[in-house]
Motif scaffolding. Structure first.
Motif, short mmCIF file in Angstrom:
data_model
loop_
_atom_site.label_atom_id
_atom_site.label_comp_id
_atom_site.label_asym_id
_atom_site.label_seq_id
_atom_site.Cartn_x
_atom_site.Cartn_y
_atom_site.Cartn_z
N ASN A 26 -51.40 -24.88 -70.43
CA ASN A 26 -50.61 -26.05 -70.02
C ASN A 26 -51.19 -26.73 -68.79
OD1 ASN A 26 -48.78 -25.87 -72.14
ND2 ASN A 26 -47.42 -24.50 -71.01
N LYS A 27 -51.78 -25.95 -67.90
CA LYS A 27 -52.41 -26.52 -66.71
C LYS A 27 -53.74 -27.20 -67.05
CE LYS A 27 -52.13 -24.32 -62.81
NZ LYS A 27 -52.28 -23.31 -61.77
N LEU A 28 -54.30 -26.84 -68.20
CA LEU A 28 -55.62 -27.33 -68.60
C LEU A 28 -55.56 -28.27 -69.81
CD1 LEU A 28 -57.59 -24.00 -68.19
CD2 LEU A 28 -58.01 -26.11 -66.94
N LEU A 29 -54.44 -28.93 -70.02
CA LEU A 29 -54.29 -29.78 -71.20
C LEU A 29 -55.41 -30.81 -71.33
CD1 LEU A 29 -50.46 -30.41 -71.57
CD2 LEU A 29 -51.97 -29.11 -73.07
N ALA A 30 -55.77 -31.45 -70.24
CA ALA A 30 -56.83 -32.46 -70.29
C ALA A 30 -58.16 -31.83 -70.71
CB ALA A 30 -56.97 -33.18 -68.95
N ALA A 31 -58.46 -30.66 -70.17
CA ALA A 31 -59.71 -29.97 -70.51
C ALA A 31 -59.70 -29.50 -71.96
CB ALA A 31 -59.94 -28.78 -69.57
N VAL A 32 -58.53 -29.05 -72.45
CA VAL A 32 -58.42 -28.63 -73.85
C VAL A 32 -58.64 -29.84 -74.75
CG1 VAL A 32 -56.82 -27.79 -75.61
CG2 VAL A 32 -56.92 -26.65 -73.39
N ARG A 33 -57.99 -30.96 -74.43
CA ARG A 33 -58.14 -32.18 -75.24
C ARG A 33 -59.56 -32.72 -75.21
NH1 ARG A 33 -52.54 -34.33 -72.97
NH2 ARG A 33 -51.18 -33.37 -74.52
N ALA A 34 -60.25 -32.53 -74.08
CA ALA A 34 -61.64 -33.00 -73.95
C ALA A 34 -62.64 -32.04 -74.59
CB ALA A 34 -61.98 -33.20 -72.47
N GLY A 35 -62.15 -30.89 -75.02
CA GLY A 35 -63.04 -29.92 -75.66
C GLY A 35 -63.82 -29.06 -74.68
N ALA A 36 -63.44 -29.06 -73.41
CA ALA A 36 -64.15 -28.27 -72.40
C ALA A 36 -63.75 -26.80 -72.46
CB ALA A 36 -63.88 -28.82 -71.01
N ILE A 37 -62.56 -26.52 -73.01
CA ILE A 37 -62.09 -25.14 -73.11
C ILE A 37 -61.21 -25.02 -74.35
CG2 ILE A 37 -60.07 -25.52 -71.62
CD1 ILE A 37 -60.59 -22.64 -70.51
N SER A 38 -61.30 -23.87 -74.99
CA SER A 38 -60.40 -23.59 -76.11
C SER A 38 -59.95 -22.14 -75.99
CB SER A 38 -61.08 -23.85 -77.45
OG SER A 38 -62.24 -23.07 -77.60
N PHE A 39 -58.76 -21.89 -76.51
CA PHE A 39 -58.17 -20.56 -76.45
C PHE A 39 -57.94 -20.08 -77.88
CE2 PHE A 39 -57.00 -22.73 -72.57
CZ PHE A 39 -57.30 -21.77 -71.61
N LYS A 40 -58.42 -18.87 -78.18
CA LYS A 40 -58.32 -18.34 -79.54
C LYS A 40 -57.71 -16.94 -79.53
CE LYS A 40 -61.97 -21.13 -81.28
NZ LYS A 40 -62.13 -21.61 -82.61
N ASP A 41 -56.86 -16.71 -80.52
CA ASP A 41 -56.20 -15.42 -80.70
C ASP A 41 -57.13 -14.48 -81.46
OD1 ASP A 41 -54.53 -13.28 -81.24
OD2 ASP A 41 -53.18 -14.43 -82.53
N ILE A 42 -57.51 -13.39 -80.85
CA ILE A 42 -58.41 -12.42 -81.48
C ILE A 42 -57.78 -11.79 -82.71
CG2 ILE A 42 -57.73 -10.42 -80.09
CD1 ILE A 42 -61.30 -11.37 -81.36
N ASN A 43 -56.46 -11.78 -82.79
CA ASN A 43 -55.78 -11.19 -83.93
C ASN A 43 -55.91 -12.03 -85.20
OD1 ASN A 43 -54.59 -8.85 -82.52
ND2 ASN A 43 -53.61 -10.47 -81.35
N GLU A 44 -56.29 -13.28 -85.07
CA GLU A 44 -56.51 -14.15 -86.22
C GLU A 44 -57.93 -14.05 -86.76
OE1 GLU A 44 -55.29 -18.10 -85.19
OE2 GLU A 44 -53.19 -17.50 -84.94
#
Length: 126
Positions: A26-44
């Motif tokens: 939530n603090k990094l929404l702009a960076a997520v939208r810009a593709g600078a960072i992504s978060f992935k669930d290892i369980n998937e």
């Protein structure tokens, strides 16, 4: 120089990990939208980091990430890398990631991760 990108792998089944990453995302929404960072669930994608020699339990125990060059980053170094791109947290990343503090930061992170991993296993969060 390639654009900076960080792909962070974490365990959504751990309530502490999931809440922490959700708060950070939530603090990094702009960076997520810009593709600078992504978060992935290892369980998937349980074998997503197998080519690096990282098992599912390794990722459930400590944060793992890959950068734009494909380099694997683990544990406290991932938290520091996230902090470096989080608005208002660069100073903290610089403090805990400097060459004098980094060994202590890694030690503290690893001990906390070990305790959290054991707690999650006891609670059956796998």
């Amino acid at each position: 120089m390639p654009a900076r990108h960080l792909t962070v792998w974490y365990n959504t089944r751990c309530p502490v990990c999931d809440a922490g990453i959700d708060w950070q995302r939530n603090k990094l929404l702009a960076a997520v939208r810009a593709g600078a960072i992504s978060f992935k669930d290892i369980n998937e994608q349980t074998d997503a980091l197998a080519s690096y020699g990282a098992s599912l339990d390794d990722v459930r125990r400590r944060l793992h990430a890959t950068d734009e060059t494909g380099r694997l980053i683990v544990g406290a170094d991932v938290a520091i890398a996230i902090g470096q791109i989080t608005p208002g947290e660069g100073w903290l990343a610089a403090l805990v990631g400097n060459r004098l503090m980094l060994p202590l930061t890694r030690f503290a992170y690893d001990r906390f991760a070990d305790v959290l991993f054991a707690w999650n296993r006891r609670k059956g969060r796998w």
